[in-house]
Design a protein around this motif. Structure first.
Motif, PDB file in Angstrom:
ATOM      1  N   UNK A   1       0.811  -1.212   0.000  1.00  0.00           N
ATOM      2  CA  UNK A   1       0.000   0.000   0.000  1.00  0.00           C
ATOM      3  C   UNK A   1       0.841   1.258   0.000  1.00  0.00           C
ATOM      4  N   UNK A   2       1.928   1.247   0.749  1.00  0.00           N
ATOM      5  CA  UNK A   2       2.793   2.426   0.806  1.00  0.00           C
ATOM      6  C   UNK A   2       3.514   2.648  -0.524  1.00  0.00           C
ATOM      7  N   UNK A   3       3.842   1.559  -1.203  1.00  0.00           N
ATOM      8  CA  UNK A   3       4.454   1.711  -2.532  1.00  0.00           C
ATOM      9  C   UNK A   3       3.452   2.310  -3.519  1.00  0.00           C
ATOM     10  N   UNK A   4       2.193   1.904  -3.427  1.00  0.00           N
ATOM     11  CA  UNK A   4       1.162   2.490  -4.292  1.00  0.00           C
ATOM     12  C   UNK A   4       1.045   3.991  -4.059  1.00  0.00           C
ATOM     13  N   UNK A   5       1.110   4.400  -2.795  1.00  0.00           N
ATOM     14  CA  UNK A   5       1.031   5.824  -2.484  1.00  0.00           C
ATOM     15  C   UNK A   5       2.226   6.570  -3.061  1.00  0.00           C
ATOM     16  N   UNK A   6       3.416   5.994  -2.920  1.00  0.00           N
ATOM     17  CA  UNK A   6       4.617   6.624  -3.470  1.00  0.00           C
ATOM     18  C   UNK A   6       4.511   6.750  -4.990  1.00  0.00           C
ATOM     19  N   UNK A   7       3.988   5.728  -5.640  1.00  0.00           N
ATOM     20  CA  UNK A   7       3.821   5.774  -7.095  1.00  0.00           C
ATOM     21  C   UNK A   7       2.807   6.848  -7.499  1.00  0.00           C
ATOM     22  N   UNK A   8       1.745   7.003  -6.702  1.00  0.00           N
ATOM     23  CA  UNK A   8       0.741   8.030  -7.001  1.00  0.00           C
ATOM     24  C   UNK A   8       1.347   9.422  -6.910  1.00  0.00           C
ATOM     25  N   UNK A   9       2.196   9.642  -5.903  1.00  0.00           N
ATOM     26  CA  UNK A   9       2.871  10.936  -5.766  1.00  0.00           C
ATOM     27  C   UNK A   9       3.826  11.172  -6.939  1.00  0.00           C
ATOM     28  N   UNK A  10       4.543  10.121  -7.342  1.00  0.00           N
ATOM     29  CA  UNK A  10       5.487  10.248  -8.453  1.00  0.00           C
ATOM     30  C   UNK A  10       4.761  10.517  -9.764  1.00  0.00           C
ATOM     31  N   UNK A  11       3.614   9.873  -9.942  1.00  0.00           N
ATOM     32  CA  UNK A  11       2.861  10.037 -11.190  1.00  0.00           C
ATOM     33  C   UNK A  11       2.403  11.471 -11.384  1.00  0.00           C
ATOM     34  N   UNK A  12       2.150  12.172 -10.294  1.00  0.00           N
ATOM     35  CA  UNK A  12       1.728  13.570 -10.379  1.00  0.00           C
ATOM     36  C   UNK A  12       2.906  14.529 -10.255  1.00  0.00           C
ATOM     37  N   UNK A  13       4.121  13.955 -10.265  1.00  0.00           N
ATOM     38  CA  UNK A  13       5.365  14.746 -10.176  1.00  0.00           C
ATOM     39  C   UNK A  13       5.380  15.620  -8.920  1.00  0.00           C
ATOM     40  N   UNK A  14       4.953  15.038  -7.826  1.00  0.00           N
ATOM     41  CA  UNK A  14       4.868  15.778  -6.566  1.00  0.00           C
ATOM     42  C   UNK A  14       6.015  15.451  -5.610  1.00  0.00           C
ATOM     43  N   UNK A  15       6.797  14.440  -5.919  1.00  0.00           N
ATOM     44  CA  UNK A  15       7.938  14.113  -5.060  1.00  0.00           C
ATOM     45  C   UNK A  15       9.027  15.161  -5.219  1.00  0.00           C
ATOM     46  N   UNK A  16       9.764  15.411  -4.152  1.00  0.00           N
ATOM     47  CA  UNK A  16      10.826  16.400  -4.180  1.00  0.00           C
ATOM     48  C   UNK A  16      11.987  15.975  -5.061  1.00  0.00           C
TER      49      UNK A  16
END
Length: 199
Positions: free
Chosen positions: A135-150
């Motif tokens: 589940x946490x990997x899915x959340x990280x992927x969702x953030x990456x998909x929207x280019x929201x990761x630092x």
């Protein structure tokens, strides 16, 4: 987190009452010291009725974990995965971590202590950890998909950060051992996740 647990029909009242009685006794006396006979007496049912619903104490713990997933973890995780800004996702994750631990901490304690000597519960711990990581990997992927990761934060790093910060161990150290309030823990976790993942 990340694994859906749904029941086709409501559980019979006796099954729920027996599980809640066992939960009280596990909390008061510990898993090893609680007998099926004591659970039956606490619930107000015959021993045979307890065995009808649950063949073993481990089956009762499994049932409690299934309830934790179905009632708390899965609905909250699904809300955190809805399309929303990054900070809202992280706020939702912090709320999931706080409320799951707050409502079910005694079950976590029983599960982890009993799993040291019970292979069935050991496998359940492994399954839960795998579900949480998924589940946490899915959340990280969702953030990456929207280019929201630092800058410099990839999916693997984001997953590791979430895994470390939003963990039972962190809750234990801050809330159980250091006596933080759950609300303080939730606010701190949200801030840390934002700082580490979003920049």
């Amino acid at each position: 987190m990340g694994k859906s647990v749904k029941r086709a029909r409501p559980d019979p009242p006796g099954r729920i009452a027996i599980a809640e009685a066992a939960r009280r006794l596990f909390r008061q006396k510990g898993y090893a010291s609680t007998t099926i006979e004591a659970i039956a007496a606490e619930a107000g049912y015959a021993v045979q009725t307890v065995y009808f619903h649950f063949k073993t104490k481990a089956a009762i713990v499994q049932y409690l974990v299934d309830r934790m997933r179905a009632e708390t973890i899965t609905p909250a995780f699904e809300r955190s995965m809805q399309d929303q800004p990054a900070q809202s996702r992280l706020d939702a994750l912090a709320k999931v971590a706080r409320h799951t631990a707050e409502l079910w901490w005694d079950v976590y304690e029983v599960l982890h202590s009993a799993s040291q000597s019970d292979d069935t519960l050991g496998a359940l711990v492994t399954d839960m950890e795998g579900g949480r990581l998924y589940g946490q990997r899915l959340l990280a992927k969702a953030l990456a998909a929207r280019k929201e990761l630092g800058s410099g934060i990839d999916v693997a790093t984001a997953t590791d950060v979430i895994w470390a910060l939003a963990s039972e161990d962190t809750y234990r150290r801050l809330v159980v051992e250091r006596k933080w309030s759950p609300s303080r823990y939730e606010a701190w976790l949200s801030q840390c996740l934002s700082r580490e993942l979003l920049g």
